[in-house]
Motif scaffolding. Structure first.
Motif, PDB file in Angstrom:
ATOM      1  N   VAL A   1      89.782 -20.404  13.005  1.00  0.00           N
ATOM      2  CA  VAL A   1      89.755 -20.996  11.618  1.00  0.00           C
ATOM      3  C   VAL A   1      91.358 -21.423  11.614  1.00  0.00           C
ATOM      4  O   VAL A   1      92.300 -20.629  11.316  1.00  0.00           O
ATOM      5  CB  VAL A   1      89.560 -20.026  10.507  1.00  0.00           C
ATOM      6  CG1 VAL A   1      89.655 -20.597   9.258  1.00  0.00           C
ATOM      7  CG2 VAL A   1      88.190 -19.129  10.594  1.00  0.00           C
ATOM      8  N   ARG A   2      91.559 -22.757  11.902  1.00  0.00           N
ATOM      9  CA  ARG A   2      92.637 -23.578  11.950  1.00  0.00           C
ATOM     10  C   ARG A   2      93.275 -23.568  10.268  1.00  0.00           C
ATOM     11  O   ARG A   2      92.478 -23.962   9.615  1.00  0.00           O
ATOM     12  CB  ARG A   2      92.656 -24.731  12.499  1.00  0.00           C
ATOM     13  CG  ARG A   2      92.315 -24.603  13.985  1.00  0.00           C
ATOM     14  CD  ARG A   2      93.095 -25.417  14.855  1.00  0.00           C
ATOM     15  NE  ARG A   2      92.791 -25.209  16.283  1.00  0.00           N
ATOM     16  CZ  ARG A   2      93.083 -24.458  17.201  1.00  0.00           C
ATOM     17  NH1 ARG A   2      93.936 -23.636  17.060  1.00  0.00           N
ATOM     18  NH2 ARG A   2      92.552 -24.409  18.225  1.00  0.00           N
ATOM     19  N   GLY A   3      94.417 -23.181  10.064  1.00  0.00           N
ATOM     20  CA  GLY A   3      94.855 -23.502   8.816  1.00  0.00           C
ATOM     21  C   GLY A   3      94.817 -22.273   7.825  1.00  0.00           C
ATOM     22  O   GLY A   3      95.158 -22.267   6.610  1.00  0.00           O
ATOM     23  N   LEU A   4      94.093 -21.209   8.425  1.00  0.00           N
ATOM     24  CA  LEU A   4      94.057 -19.963   7.607  1.00  0.00           C
ATOM     25  C   LEU A   4      95.230 -19.406   6.949  1.00  0.00           C
ATOM     26  O   LEU A   4      95.524 -18.971   5.876  1.00  0.00           O
ATOM     27  CB  LEU A   4      93.262 -18.782   8.201  1.00  0.00           C
ATOM     28  CG  LEU A   4      92.680 -17.670   7.533  1.00  0.00           C
ATOM     29  CD1 LEU A   4      91.828 -18.284   6.127  1.00  0.00           C
ATOM     30  CD2 LEU A   4      92.017 -16.621   8.189  1.00  0.00           C
TER      31      LEU A   4
ATOM     32  N   VAL B   1     102.543 -17.388   9.253  1.00  0.00           N
ATOM     33  CA  VAL B   1     102.679 -17.266  10.351  1.00  0.00           C
ATOM     34  C   VAL B   1     104.022 -16.513  11.125  1.00  0.00           C
ATOM     35  O   VAL B   1     104.181 -15.603  11.832  1.00  0.00           O
ATOM     36  CB  VAL B   1     102.167 -18.367  11.488  1.00  0.00           C
ATOM     37  CG1 VAL B   1     102.216 -17.897  12.985  1.00  0.00           C
ATOM     38  CG2 VAL B   1     100.668 -18.647  11.283  1.00  0.00           C
ATOM     39  N   SER B   2     104.973 -17.320  10.687  1.00  0.00           N
ATOM     40  CA  SER B   2     106.276 -16.951  11.298  1.00  0.00           C
ATOM     41  C   SER B   2     106.857 -15.520  10.738  1.00  0.00           C
ATOM     42  O   SER B   2     107.360 -14.460  11.128  1.00  0.00           O
ATOM     43  CB  SER B   2     107.278 -17.729  10.949  1.00  0.00           C
ATOM     44  OG  SER B   2     107.356 -19.113  11.376  1.00  0.00           O
ATOM     45  N   LEU B   3     106.247 -15.114   9.358  1.00  0.00           N
ATOM     46  CA  LEU B   3     106.661 -13.811   8.726  1.00  0.00           C
ATOM     47  C   LEU B   3     105.597 -12.727   9.339  1.00  0.00           C
ATOM     48  O   LEU B   3     106.096 -11.837   9.532  1.00  0.00           O
ATOM     49  CB  LEU B   3     106.233 -14.045   7.162  1.00  0.00           C
ATOM     50  CG  LEU B   3     107.130 -14.687   6.255  1.00  0.00           C
ATOM     51  CD1 LEU B   3     106.455 -14.674   4.852  1.00  0.00           C
ATOM     52  CD2 LEU B   3     108.462 -14.117   6.343  1.00  0.00           C
TER      53      LEU B   3
ATOM     54  N   ARG C   1      94.121  -7.688   2.925  1.00  0.00           N
ATOM     55  CA  ARG C   1      93.499  -7.760   1.658  1.00  0.00           C
ATOM     56  C   ARG C   1      93.451  -8.922   0.956  1.00  0.00           C
ATOM     57  O   ARG C   1      93.143  -9.128  -0.210  1.00  0.00           O
ATOM     58  CB  ARG C   1      94.209  -6.645   0.860  1.00  0.00           C
ATOM     59  CG  ARG C   1      94.278  -5.310   1.247  1.00  0.00           C
ATOM     60  CD  ARG C   1      94.805  -4.264   0.365  1.00  0.00           C
ATOM     61  NE  ARG C   1      96.142  -4.357  -0.178  1.00  0.00           N
ATOM     62  CZ  ARG C   1      97.157  -4.072   0.412  1.00  0.00           C
ATOM     63  NH1 ARG C   1      97.025  -3.228   1.332  1.00  0.00           N
ATOM     64  NH2 ARG C   1      98.508  -4.107  -0.235  1.00  0.00           N
ATOM     65  N   LEU C   2      93.938 -10.046   1.567  1.00  0.00           N
ATOM     66  CA  LEU C   2      94.058 -11.357   1.102  1.00  0.00           C
ATOM     67  C   LEU C   2      92.728 -11.944   0.752  1.00  0.00           C
ATOM     68  O   LEU C   2      91.613 -11.541   1.705  1.00  0.00           O
ATOM     69  CB  LEU C   2      94.842 -12.335   1.922  1.00  0.00           C
ATOM     70  CG  LEU C   2      96.391 -12.204   2.354  1.00  0.00           C
ATOM     71  CD1 LEU C   2      96.719 -12.836   3.377  1.00  0.00           C
ATOM     72  CD2 LEU C   2      96.844 -12.253   0.932  1.00  0.00           C
ATOM     73  N   THR C   3      92.459 -12.452  -0.244  1.00  0.00           N
ATOM     74  CA  THR C   3      91.126 -13.038  -0.684  1.00  0.00           C
ATOM     75  C   THR C   3      90.456 -13.936   0.545  1.00  0.00           C
ATOM     76  O   THR C   3      89.409 -13.890   0.901  1.00  0.00           O
ATOM     77  CB  THR C   3      91.135 -13.907  -1.879  1.00  0.00           C
ATOM     78  OG1 THR C   3      91.820 -12.972  -3.112  1.00  0.00           O
ATOM     79  CG2 THR C   3      89.901 -14.764  -2.345  1.00  0.00           C
ATOM     80  N   ARG C   4      91.312 -14.871   1.343  1.00  0.00           N
ATOM     81  CA  ARG C   4      90.802 -15.604   2.128  1.00  0.00           C
ATOM     82  C   ARG C   4      90.604 -14.950   3.304  1.00  0.00           C
ATOM     83  O   ARG C   4      89.447 -15.214   3.997  1.00  0.00           O
ATOM     84  CB  ARG C   4      91.963 -16.468   2.734  1.00  0.00           C
ATOM     85  CG  ARG C   4      93.196 -15.930   3.143  1.00  0.00           C
ATOM     86  CD  ARG C   4      94.351 -17.256   3.472  1.00  0.00           C
ATOM     87  NE  ARG C   4      95.525 -16.616   2.393  1.00  0.00           N
ATOM     88  CZ  ARG C   4      96.768 -16.979   2.990  1.00  0.00           C
ATOM     89  NH1 ARG C   4      97.081 -17.761   3.962  1.00  0.00           N
ATOM     90  NH2 ARG C   4      97.723 -16.489   2.296  1.00  0.00           N
TER      91      ARG C   4
END
Length: 126
Positions: free
Chosen positions: A32-35, A41-43, A87-90
């Motif tokens: 899933v690109r852009g998730l 991503v850096s974090l 736990r993120l909605t996405r």
């Protein structure tokens, strides 16, 4: 705290397309690109590379060929970034869409391999 820098806005979601769902059910995975955006991503990478708690929980696992790789597995949720991500909605919405039912957190696992390392992780590869 690094987790507070992460976008936990519940309105930020990412619906899979029918094509992505079909790919998942045919291939057993979907990319899933852009998730996550590049800052997120850096974090995540920063935490995985530098968190002493994570580093201390990594254990060496030997695959069927005798090759080592590293994994950390834990139960429960906390306020660390790697826990917040689960736990993120996405993430939850995407998992529930794939499964077709409500899901819940069972455990977390982080696997560490060097880039371009072809070591087989038997949990996921044949």
């Amino acid at each position: 705290m690094i987790a507070s820098k992460f976008d936990t806005d519940v309105r930020k979601t990412h619906r899979l397309t029918q094509e992505q769902l079909t790919q998942y059910h045919e291939d057993g995975y979907v990319i899933v690109r852009g998730l996550f955006d590049s800052e997120e991503v850096s974090l995540i990478r920063e935490v995985c590379d530098n968190d002493p708690n994570l580093a201390n929980s990594l254990r060496t696992v030997i695959n069927q060929k005798g090759e080592p790789w590293h994994a950390a597995v834990w139960n429960g949720l906390n306020d660390s970034l790697v826990s917040v991500v689960t736990r993120l909605t996405r993430i939850v919405d995407t998992a529930e869409l794939i499964l077709g039912e409500e899901c819940y957190h069972w455990h977390s696992k982080i696997v560490q391999k060097l880039p371009y390392d072809d070591t087989v992780i038997n949990w996921h590869q044949g």
